[in-house]
Design a protein around this motif. Structure first.
Motif, short mmCIF file in Angstrom:
data_model
loop_
_atom_site.label_atom_id
_atom_site.label_comp_id
_atom_site.label_asym_id
_atom_site.label_seq_id
_atom_site.Cartn_x
_atom_site.Cartn_y
_atom_site.Cartn_z
N UNK A 556 -8.07 16.62 -6.04
CA UNK A 556 -7.79 17.93 -7.28
C UNK A 556 -9.33 17.94 -7.65
N UNK A 557 -10.18 17.76 -7.39
CA UNK A 557 -11.93 17.93 -7.59
C UNK A 557 -12.72 18.77 -6.58
N UNK A 558 -11.66 18.66 -5.62
CA UNK A 558 -12.49 19.57 -4.19
C UNK A 558 -10.94 21.17 -4.81
N UNK A 559 -9.92 21.15 -5.72
CA UNK A 559 -9.92 22.62 -5.34
C UNK A 559 -8.35 22.44 -5.09
N UNK A 560 -7.24 21.40 -4.79
CA UNK A 560 -6.39 21.18 -3.87
C UNK A 560 -5.07 20.60 -5.04
N UNK A 561 -4.63 20.90 -5.02
CA UNK A 561 -3.13 20.48 -5.63
C UNK A 561 -2.12 19.33 -5.18
N UNK A 562 -2.31 18.14 -5.69
CA UNK A 562 -1.65 17.07 -4.68
C UNK A 562 -0.91 16.16 -5.44
N UNK A 563 0.49 15.55 -5.23
CA UNK A 563 1.25 14.68 -6.19
C UNK A 563 1.98 13.51 -4.55
N UNK A 564 0.99 11.74 -5.45
CA UNK A 564 1.18 11.01 -5.38
C UNK A 564 3.17 10.71 -4.59
N UNK A 565 3.24 10.43 -3.61
CA UNK A 565 4.29 9.71 -3.43
C UNK A 565 4.43 8.46 -2.31
N UNK A 566 5.35 7.02 -3.39
CA UNK A 566 4.97 5.61 -2.83
C UNK A 566 6.28 5.73 -2.29
N UNK A 567 6.36 5.49 -0.92
CA UNK A 567 7.85 5.34 0.04
C UNK A 567 8.49 2.87 -0.40
N UNK A 568 9.42 2.52 0.13
CA UNK A 568 9.80 1.32 0.49
C UNK A 568 10.26 0.81 1.75
N UNK A 569 9.58 0.10 2.54
CA UNK A 569 11.00 -0.67 3.02
C UNK A 569 10.14 -0.44 4.54
N UNK A 570 11.72 0.78 6.03
CA UNK A 570 11.55 0.64 6.94
C UNK A 570 10.57 2.37 6.32
N UNK A 571 9.18 2.57 7.11
CA UNK A 571 7.95 3.38 7.14
C UNK A 571 9.10 4.78 7.80
N UNK A 572 9.16 4.85 8.98
CA UNK A 572 10.13 6.19 9.23
C UNK A 572 11.34 6.14 8.36
N UNK A 573 12.17 5.98 8.34
CA UNK A 573 12.93 6.31 7.00
C UNK A 573 12.74 6.72 5.33
N UNK A 574 11.39 5.95 5.33
CA UNK A 574 11.37 6.49 3.69
C UNK A 574 10.54 7.83 3.54
N UNK A 575 9.68 7.92 4.18
CA UNK A 575 8.67 8.98 5.15
C UNK A 575 9.77 10.36 4.94
N UNK A 576 10.86 10.25 6.01
CA UNK A 576 12.07 11.12 6.33
C UNK A 576 13.22 11.53 5.09
N UNK A 577 12.76 10.72 4.31
CA UNK A 577 13.58 11.04 2.69
C UNK A 577 12.66 11.85 1.67
N UNK A 578 11.61 11.22 1.83
CA UNK A 578 11.03 11.74 0.45
C UNK A 578 10.90 13.45 1.45
N UNK A 579 10.36 13.96 2.71
CA UNK A 579 10.19 14.91 2.73
C UNK A 579 11.33 15.88 2.58
N UNK A 580 12.37 15.11 2.88
CA UNK A 580 13.25 15.62 3.08
C UNK A 580 13.96 16.42 0.98
N UNK A 581 13.92 14.79 0.09
CA UNK A 581 13.99 15.31 -0.94
C UNK A 581 13.33 16.26 -1.62
N UNK A 582 12.07 16.48 -1.35
CA UNK A 582 11.04 17.97 -1.80
C UNK A 582 11.14 18.62 -1.15
#
Length: 621
Positions: A556-582
């Motif tokens: 944000x200080x550098x001028x970029x718009x960003x949102x944090x997301x934390x997933x739980x459990x299986x790394x691959x499944x959590x990353x894929x779910x967050x990517x698809x949902x958003x």
């Protein structure tokens, strides 16, 4: 980039261009020796011992005929690989419909399992004879043979060939010494080269000998192994490669014939002559050799058996890789592919020992070789079609007289197989309670015959259509057309708070600039996180959330718009779910950097994620 060459790990790894004279010839020597071990494996031992003890020298002519047919067919296999740069499975995939390649793969895989079964049993018997190890333990140990192959492949093609040649040398020397010990009658051996009519047990064993000698998986293997040589792709370079490979094949297969003939002659001289006509078991042969000739011959016999089994294991598992990748384009990790091939062969061996006892293994060995012979037609017919095709082979298509000999060989093998099947099924039909013949066996045989007819006639009927068909592994290059800039608006960034994060984030920012929205994703993998998911509030989760907030504040200080997301459990499944949902448009990930054993244990997150998302994945090292 995915490699599409046959045996891509060692494709064109042996350079032949810079060598002259004898060094040039020696650079081509090797592939046929890997093939020849399949012609002197434990399966051959079982059929040769059975033939020699039961019929004396009578079946030597079958061995000679098998060897000549093998020489012809292996030279055709080498020709296909050198000229077209395709192995037999790849060529079949291009020539036949997709639906046909699945049963062709299944039949070829069955043949490899049958072959591997023979190696497993032979190795286990050899270990038992030398060290007194129970057969069930010997079979279990053979699982680790797959690791030997991986080690040899990593050391390069020449190291593997050196290992195989040394094994072949041990087998050859062992039998040369044994021939001096048993002192066979040369006149009677010579009489054995006279052809005779075969029926009943003699026909069954003769077909086993043919199946053990002219092995279908060797045709797939040879067409691939010749491609390990880097040659000049000109008419002169191809002719030279064909000539040197013919020399390699002739020498190697004649050595294999000597070993097979030596086993049959050994059985005839030691057992048939002494009235022992039912020695089909390798263990019985070893025991009788001890009684008749003392300790030297049986020890050499056991050492040769282990050497033959070990070297055949290497070639069988390589053939499994070739048919899987060629017929159905399935590529899996080399260690897993070889482990599956080995386990598919170990299961019937375990079942036989546990259900029928160790004494049934000899019969299983001979049966495995008959299965090999029954599959031969499905490898030989396409091979002859492909090497006869002037459109694809051009000046290197086989000559008419070679074609006649090849088709005659195929006809002889298929005719013998048909005769055997009719005799065997006829025998089963006479037994009581034989409903399974009409429900299972006959429908399966009808389907196999129809597939064989398709394999034979399809290339002739469809030759015009095949001429315009795609004949490259992935089709022709497309017109790229006008290039328009892609602007990603929703970009996901997977972070793990390692030193790689900086590089990963920087590459992601380059893709979207300040107009994009960034989603920083981190996955908590603790045991609590796997069970409780979002409800977990352990120290690691809180610490990771704080770290993620620091990244967001920094961006944000550098001028970029960003949102944090934390997933739980299986790394691959959590990353894929967050990517698809958003509804992300691009996912940027850092490679985890595991090597060797870590990759084996932990797997590859990147690989798993890319199969679960439909958006582009940018991998940063």
């Amino acid at each position: 980039m995915v490699k599409t060459e046959s045996l891509s790990e060692v494709h064109q790894s042996v350079n032949t261009d810079k060598r002259k004279g004898w060094r040039k010839i020696l650079s081509f020597i090797g592939p046929a020796y890997l093939i020849s071990v399949g012609y002197m494996d434990p399966g051959n031992w079982a059929t040769d011992l059975a033939g020699g003890s039961k019929f004396g020298y009578q079946l030597i002519w079958v061995l000679l005929m098998s060897n000549l047919i093998a020489l012809l067919l292996q030279s055709l296999s080498a020709r296909l690989g050198i000229v077209r740069g395709l192995d037999l499975a790849q060529a079949s995939k291009q020539a036949y419909a997709r639906w046909a390649n699945i049963p062709l793969f299944a039949l070829a895989q069955t043949a490899i399992i049958a072959c591997d079964l023979a190696e497993i049993i032979g190795m286990a018997i050899g270990l038992q004879l030398l060290f007194g190890l129970p057969l069930i333990w010997g079979i279990s140990i053979t699982i680790f043979d797959t690791m030997l192959l991986l080690f040899l492949l990593n050391k390069g093609m020449r190291a593997m060939e050196g290992f195989i040649v040394s094994m072949v040398f041990i087998v050859g020397i062992s039998f040369l010494v044994e021939m001096f010990i048993v002192e066979p009658s040369l006149k009677e051996v010579a009489r054995g080269f006279e052809p005779s009519i075969l029926t009943g047990d003699a026909l069954y064993i003769a077909i086993g000998i043919i199946g053990a000698t002219v092995m279908p998986h060797n045709l797939y293997l040879h067409s691939s192994l010749v491609q390990t040589r880097k040659i000049e792709r000109s008419n002169k370079g191809i002719k030279e490669a064909l000539k040197f490979n013919l020399i390699d094949t002739t020498v190697a297969l004649n050595l294999a014939f000597f070993v097979n003939a030596a086993i049959l002659i050994l059985a005839a001289a030691a057992f048939y002559k002494n009235g022992l006509h039912e020695v089909a078991e390798i263990q019985d042969a070893h025991k009788l050799l001890s009684n008749i000739f003392g300790n030297v011959a049986p020890t050499l016999f056991a050492i040769a058996l282990i050497a033959a089994g070990q070297s055949s294991t290497v070639t069988g598992t390589l053939a499994g890789q070739i048919i899987m990748e060629g017929h159905i384009n399935l590529r899996i990790q080399p260690w897993l592919r070889r482990l599956i091939t080995r386990l598919l062969a170990i299961i019937p061996a375990f079942f036989t020992i546990l259900h029928y006892g160790e004494d049934a293994l000899g019969g299983l060995l001979v049966l495995s070789q008959v299965v090999l012979s029954l599959q031969l037609g499905f490898a030989i017919i396409p091979l002859i079609h492909f090497t006869s095709d002037k459109k694809q082979m051009k000046d290197f298509a086989i000559k008419p007289w070679v074609k006649v000999l090849a088709w005659a060989s195929a006809l002889a093998i298929i005719a013998l197989n048909v005769k055997l099947v009719i005799e065997e099924v006829g025998g089963w039909a006479k037994e009581a309670n034989n409903w399974w013949i009409y429900v299972i066996v006959l429908p399966a045989l009808i389907l196999i015959v129809l597939l064989l007819l398709y394999v034979f006639f399809h290339p002739m009927i469809e030759s015009k259509r095949n001429a315009s068909k795609q004949l490259v592994p992935h089709g022709n290059a497309l017109d790229i057309g006008k290039i328009e800039k892609i602007s990603y608006k929703r970009i996901g960034i997977a972070v793990d708070f390692s030193k790689n994060d900086r590089n990963t984030i920087r590459h992601a920012l380059i893709q979207g600039g300040k107009d994009a929205h960034y989603y920083l994703i981190h996955v908590v993998e603790t045991a609590a996180a796997r069970y409780l998911g979002k409800d977990v509030m352990d120290h690691e989760t809180q610490s990771d959330a704080q770290n993620l907030d620091k990244y967001i504040a920094n961006l944000n200080d550098l001028g970029y718009d960003a949102t944090p997301y934390i997933g739980f459990g299986s790394t691959a499944k959590a990353i894929a779910n967050i990517s698809n949902e958003n509804e992300m448009e691009l996912l940027v990930m850092g490679a985890h950097g595991h090597k060797g054993l870590k990759d084996l244990i932990f797997g590859t997150t990147v690989d798993s994620v890319r199969h679960k998302v439909k958006i582009p994945v940018l991998i940063i090292r």
